[in-house]
Design an enzyme around this catalytic site. Sequence first.
Site, short mmCIF file in Angstrom:
data_model
loop_
_atom_site.label_atom_id
_atom_site.label_comp_id
_atom_site.label_asym_id
_atom_site.label_seq_id
_atom_site.Cartn_x
_atom_site.Cartn_y
_atom_site.Cartn_z
N CYS A 173 -5.93 -7.99 3.74
CA CYS A 173 -5.78 -6.99 2.68
C CYS A 173 -6.86 -7.16 1.63
CB CYS A 173 -4.39 -7.14 2.06
SG CYS A 173 -4.18 -6.19 0.57
N ASN A 180 -0.52 6.30 -5.69
CA ASN A 180 -0.56 7.15 -4.51
C ASN A 180 0.21 6.48 -3.38
OD1 ASN A 180 -2.24 9.06 -5.76
ND2 ASN A 180 -4.05 7.83 -5.32
N HIS A 206 -2.16 -1.95 -0.46
CA HIS A 206 -1.55 -2.97 -1.32
C HIS A 206 -1.19 -2.18 -2.57
CE1 HIS A 206 -1.53 -7.25 -3.15
NE2 HIS A 206 -1.18 -6.42 -4.13
N HIS A 230 -0.76 -0.31 -5.76
CA HIS A 230 -1.58 -0.38 -6.97
C HIS A 230 -1.28 0.81 -7.87
CE1 HIS A 230 -3.83 1.64 -3.78
NE2 HIS A 230 -4.35 2.40 -4.73
N HIS A 233 -3.02 3.09 -10.75
CA HIS A 233 -4.23 3.49 -11.45
C HIS A 233 -3.87 3.71 -12.93
CE1 HIS A 233 -6.47 4.71 -7.70
NE2 HIS A 233 -5.24 4.83 -7.24
P1 AMP Z 1 -5.92 4.78 -3.57
O1 AMP Z 1 -6.83 5.86 -3.05
O2 AMP Z 1 -4.85 5.28 -4.48
O3 AMP Z 1 -5.40 3.91 -2.44
O4 AMP Z 1 -6.81 3.89 -4.51
C1 AMP Z 1 -7.67 2.89 -4.03
C2 AMP Z 1 -8.67 2.65 -5.12
O5 AMP Z 1 -9.29 1.41 -4.89
C3 AMP Z 1 -9.79 3.71 -5.19
O6 AMP Z 1 -9.77 4.33 -6.47
C4 AMP Z 1 -11.05 2.90 -4.95
O7 AMP Z 1 -12.14 3.33 -5.74
C5 AMP Z 1 -10.61 1.49 -5.33
N1 AMP Z 1 -11.34 0.40 -4.68
C6 AMP Z 1 -11.62 0.25 -3.36
N2 AMP Z 1 -12.30 -0.90 -3.14
C7 AMP Z 1 -12.43 -1.50 -4.35
C8 AMP Z 1 -13.04 -2.71 -4.79
N3 AMP Z 1 -13.64 -3.56 -3.95
N4 AMP Z 1 -13.02 -3.00 -6.11
C9 AMP Z 1 -12.42 -2.14 -6.99
N5 AMP Z 1 -11.82 -1.00 -6.63
C10 AMP Z 1 -11.82 -0.66 -5.34
ZN ZN Z 2 -2.37 -7.30 -0.29
#
Ligand code: AMP
Ligand code: ZN
Length: 114
Positions: free
Chosen positions: A4, A87, A98, A100, A102
């Site tokens: 992950c 989301n 994982h 999260h 925003h």
């Molecule tokens: P979601 O589309 O809601 O799953 O959000 C995933 C978020 O993770 C997106 O806004 C990406 O820009 C962000 N993301 C993906 N990889 C990384 C990373 N290595 N560091 C910081 N943010 C990331």
């Molecule tokens: Zn995880």
Amino acid sequence: MEDCLFCKIIKGEIPSTKVFENENVFAFKDINPLAKGHILFIHKKHSHDVVEMTQKEPADVAEVFRAISEFALDQKIKEDGFRVVTNIGKHGGQTVYHTHFHVLFGEQLKGFGA
Ligand code: AMP
Ligand code: ZN
């Protein structure tokens, strides 16, 4: 969880710009910001999405929101306002599995009636 991305970020195996950490919660800047301020808040315990998180351990959701609230008060973003988005699954636009949250702030946000 081994494969992950966000578990690797928590462990420091993948670099991130950390903005908040306590015993259970970690927060870092989104790599592709959708507003002037765009932070991702995650629980250190892996879960797939907020539905799974809520079913397994509802207190974890509260811990993340407590951290978001502390951050909002510390950074004084509550007065102007901000947005929290999570989301879920394909139609929700989830790309990282994982859970999260925003946190978007720093400018007038569009959509959702704004
Ligand atoms: P979601 O589309 O809601 O799953 O959000 C995933 C978020 O993770 C997106 O806004 C990406 O820009 C962000 N993301 C993906 N990889 C990384 C990373 N290595 N560091 C910081 N943010 C990331
Ligand atoms: Zn995880």
